[in-house]
Design a protein around this motif. Sequence first.
Motif, PDB file in Angstrom:
ATOM      1  N   VAL A  60       0.838  -1.199   0.000  1.00  0.00           N
ATOM      2  CA  VAL A  60       0.000   0.000   0.000  1.00  0.00           C
ATOM      3  C   VAL A  60       0.877   1.254   0.000  1.00  0.00           C
ATOM      4  O   VAL A  60       0.581   2.230  -0.680  1.00  0.00           O
ATOM      5  N   SER A  61       1.976   1.212   0.740  1.00  0.00           N
ATOM      6  CA  SER A  61       2.864   2.378   0.769  1.00  0.00           C
ATOM      7  C   SER A  61       3.513   2.623  -0.586  1.00  0.00           C
ATOM      8  O   SER A  61       3.839   3.769  -0.917  1.00  0.00           O
ATOM      9  N   MET A  62       3.661   1.590  -1.387  1.00  0.00           N
ATOM     10  CA  MET A  62       4.223   1.775  -2.729  1.00  0.00           C
ATOM     11  C   MET A  62       3.306   2.594  -3.619  1.00  0.00           C
ATOM     12  O   MET A  62       3.762   3.230  -4.557  1.00  0.00           O
ATOM     13  N   TRP A  63       2.019   2.611  -3.330  1.00  0.00           N
ATOM     14  CA  TRP A  63       1.096   3.422  -4.129  1.00  0.00           C
ATOM     15  C   TRP A  63       1.457   4.893  -3.999  1.00  0.00           C
ATOM     16  O   TRP A  63       1.358   5.647  -4.960  1.00  0.00           O
ATOM     17  N   ALA A  64       1.865   5.330  -2.809  1.00  0.00           N
ATOM     18  CA  ALA A  64       2.286   6.721  -2.626  1.00  0.00           C
ATOM     19  C   ALA A  64       3.590   6.969  -3.378  1.00  0.00           C
ATOM     20  O   ALA A  64       3.777   8.019  -3.994  1.00  0.00           O
ATOM     21  N   TRP A  65       4.482   6.008  -3.330  1.00  0.00           N
ATOM     22  CA  TRP A  65       5.763   6.148  -4.020  1.00  0.00           C
ATOM     23  C   TRP A  65       5.575   6.225  -5.532  1.00  0.00           C
ATOM     24  O   TRP A  65       6.188   7.063  -6.189  1.00  0.00           O
ATOM     25  N   THR A  66       4.709   5.372  -6.079  1.00  0.00           N
ATOM     26  CA  THR A  66       4.494   5.401  -7.526  1.00  0.00           C
ATOM     27  C   THR A  66       3.778   6.667  -7.974  1.00  0.00           C
ATOM     28  O   THR A  66       3.847   7.032  -9.144  1.00  0.00           O
ATOM     29  N   ALA A  67       3.093   7.341  -7.050  1.00  0.00           N
ATOM     30  CA  ALA A  67       2.438   8.610  -7.379  1.00  0.00           C
ATOM     31  C   ALA A  67       3.418   9.770  -7.346  1.00  0.00           C
ATOM     32  O   ALA A  67       3.090  10.871  -7.767  1.00  0.00           O
ATOM     33  N   GLY A  68       4.616   9.514  -6.815  1.00  0.00           N
ATOM     34  CA  GLY A  68       5.630  10.559  -6.768  1.00  0.00           C
ATOM     35  C   GLY A  68       5.544  11.458  -5.556  1.00  0.00           C
ATOM     36  O   GLY A  68       6.162  12.516  -5.522  1.00  0.00           O
ATOM     37  N   TYR A  69       4.793  11.039  -4.533  1.00  0.00           N
ATOM     38  CA  TYR A  69       4.671  11.862  -3.331  1.00  0.00           C
ATOM     39  C   TYR A  69       5.953  11.784  -2.513  1.00  0.00           C
ATOM     40  O   TYR A  69       6.553  10.724  -2.385  1.00  0.00           O
ATOM     41  N   GLU A  70       6.345  12.904  -1.956  1.00  0.00           N
ATOM     42  CA  GLU A  70       7.443  12.943  -1.004  1.00  0.00           C
ATOM     43  C   GLU A  70       6.826  13.141   0.376  1.00  0.00           C
ATOM     44  O   GLU A  70       6.028  14.049   0.574  1.00  0.00           O
ATOM     45  N   ILE A  71       7.196  12.287   1.295  1.00  0.00           N
ATOM     46  CA  ILE A  71       6.602  12.316   2.624  1.00  0.00           C
ATOM     47  C   ILE A  71       7.402  13.272   3.509  1.00  0.00           C
ATOM     48  O   ILE A  71       8.604  13.130   3.660  1.00  0.00           O
ATOM     49  N   VAL A  72       6.716  14.248   4.075  1.00  0.00           N
ATOM     50  CA  VAL A  72       7.316  15.185   5.017  1.00  0.00           C
ATOM     51  C   VAL A  72       6.532  15.051   6.310  1.00  0.00           C
ATOM     52  O   VAL A  72       5.311  15.185   6.315  1.00  0.00           O
ATOM     53  N   GLU A  73       7.226  14.765   7.380  1.00  0.00           N
ATOM     54  CA  GLU A  73       6.564  14.549   8.659  1.00  0.00           C
ATOM     55  C   GLU A  73       6.835  15.717   9.598  1.00  0.00           C
ATOM     56  O   GLU A  73       7.872  16.367   9.513  1.00  0.00           O
ATOM     57  N   SER A  74       5.911  15.928  10.514  1.00  0.00           N
ATOM     58  CA  SER A  74       6.118  16.913  11.565  1.00  0.00           C
ATOM     59  C   SER A  74       5.563  16.340  12.857  1.00  0.00           C
ATOM     60  O   SER A  74       4.731  15.441  12.845  1.00  0.00           O
ATOM     61  N   GLY A  75       6.056  16.833  13.949  1.00  0.00           N
ATOM     62  CA  GLY A  75       5.595  16.343  15.245  1.00  0.00           C
ATOM     63  C   GLY A  75       6.632  15.462  15.904  1.00  0.00           C
ATOM     64  O   GLY A  75       7.784  15.383  15.471  1.00  0.00           O
ATOM     65  N   ASP A  76       6.218  14.801  16.956  1.00  0.00           N
ATOM     66  CA  ASP A  76       7.132  13.952  17.713  1.00  0.00           C
ATOM     67  C   ASP A  76       7.482  12.704  16.928  1.00  0.00           C
ATOM     68  O   ASP A  76       6.679  12.195  16.137  1.00  0.00           O
ATOM     69  N   GLU A  77       8.655  12.187  17.176  1.00  0.00           N
ATOM     70  CA  GLU A  77       9.122  10.956  16.553  1.00  0.00           C
ATOM     71  C   GLU A  77       8.535   9.779  17.325  1.00  0.00           C
ATOM     72  O   GLU A  77       8.781   9.638  18.531  1.00  0.00           O
ATOM     73  N   PRO A  78       7.738   8.925  16.657  1.00  0.00           N
ATOM     74  CA  PRO A  78       7.153   7.774  17.361  1.00  0.00           C
ATOM     75  C   PRO A  78       8.192   6.834  17.960  1.00  0.00           C
ATOM     76  O   PRO A  78       7.930   6.200  18.967  1.00  0.00           O
ATOM     77  N   ALA A  79       9.389   6.780  17.377  1.00  0.00           N
ATOM     78  CA  ALA A  79      10.434   5.894  17.908  1.00  0.00           C
ATOM     79  C   ALA A  79      10.866   6.321  19.301  1.00  0.00           C
ATOM     80  O   ALA A  79      11.408   5.520  20.063  1.00  0.00           O
ATOM     81  N   ALA A  80      10.629   7.578  19.647  1.00  0.00           N
ATOM     82  CA  ALA A  80      10.998   8.055  20.979  1.00  0.00           C
ATOM     83  C   ALA A  80      10.192   7.362  22.070  1.00  0.00           C
ATOM     84  O   ALA A  80      10.576   7.373  23.229  1.00  0.00           O
ATOM     85  N   CYS A  81       9.097   6.733  21.688  1.00  0.00           N
ATOM     86  CA  CYS A  81       8.264   6.018  22.655  1.00  0.00           C
ATOM     87  C   CYS A  81       8.883   4.693  23.070  1.00  0.00           C
ATOM     88  O   CYS A  81       8.443   4.079  24.034  1.00  0.00           O
ATOM     89  N   GLY A  82       9.883   4.245  22.331  1.00  0.00           N
ATOM     90  CA  GLY A  82      10.559   2.994  22.661  1.00  0.00           C
ATOM     91  C   GLY A  82       9.639   1.798  22.491  1.00  0.00           C
ATOM     92  O   GLY A  82       8.925   1.690  21.505  1.00  0.00           O
TER      93      GLY A  82
END
Length: 152
Positions: A60-82
């Motif tokens: 499903v994530s490849m559909w965004a890639w094939t559309a040429g979208y560049e993902i820009v995130e904002s907010g807290d990093e979920p990995a910080a939750c451990g």
Amino acid sequence: MALLRYARIVWRTAFAVANNIYCIPAYVVWMMALRLVRPVLAPLYWRIEGFMFHWLLAMVSMWAWTAGYEIVESGDEPAACGTRRTLVLANHQSTADVPILMAAWNPRPGVLPNLMWIMDHVFKFTNFGIVSVLHQDFFIRAVSKLSAVMFL
């Protein structure tokens, strides 16, 4: 130029349809076959299920890639939750958001296999509904005050 654009649209549509035709049934068949060992080997079952669910959502994530979208995130990093359980609330506007969310979470190890969706019960009856049922996602019935009054 217009012909090339239409050819790309046809290719992307065929790609998405083909993904739904072969990925979802493959997931369902494997999970139904492995369901027999789930009572005995539950941790192994859920590890395999998480791996397959991750790959399904990676498609499903490849559909965004094939559309040429560049993902820009904002907010807290979920990995910080451990390793703690984390609730992520997205301002989800339409089904078009799903490939974008999957593309953002796909490279993060351990996120997609452990992702649980809360969705309207009507999604049980879509092509992805059986996957959500097997993954044990949550289905809710959204009832407004007006509809509650109408059914009294």
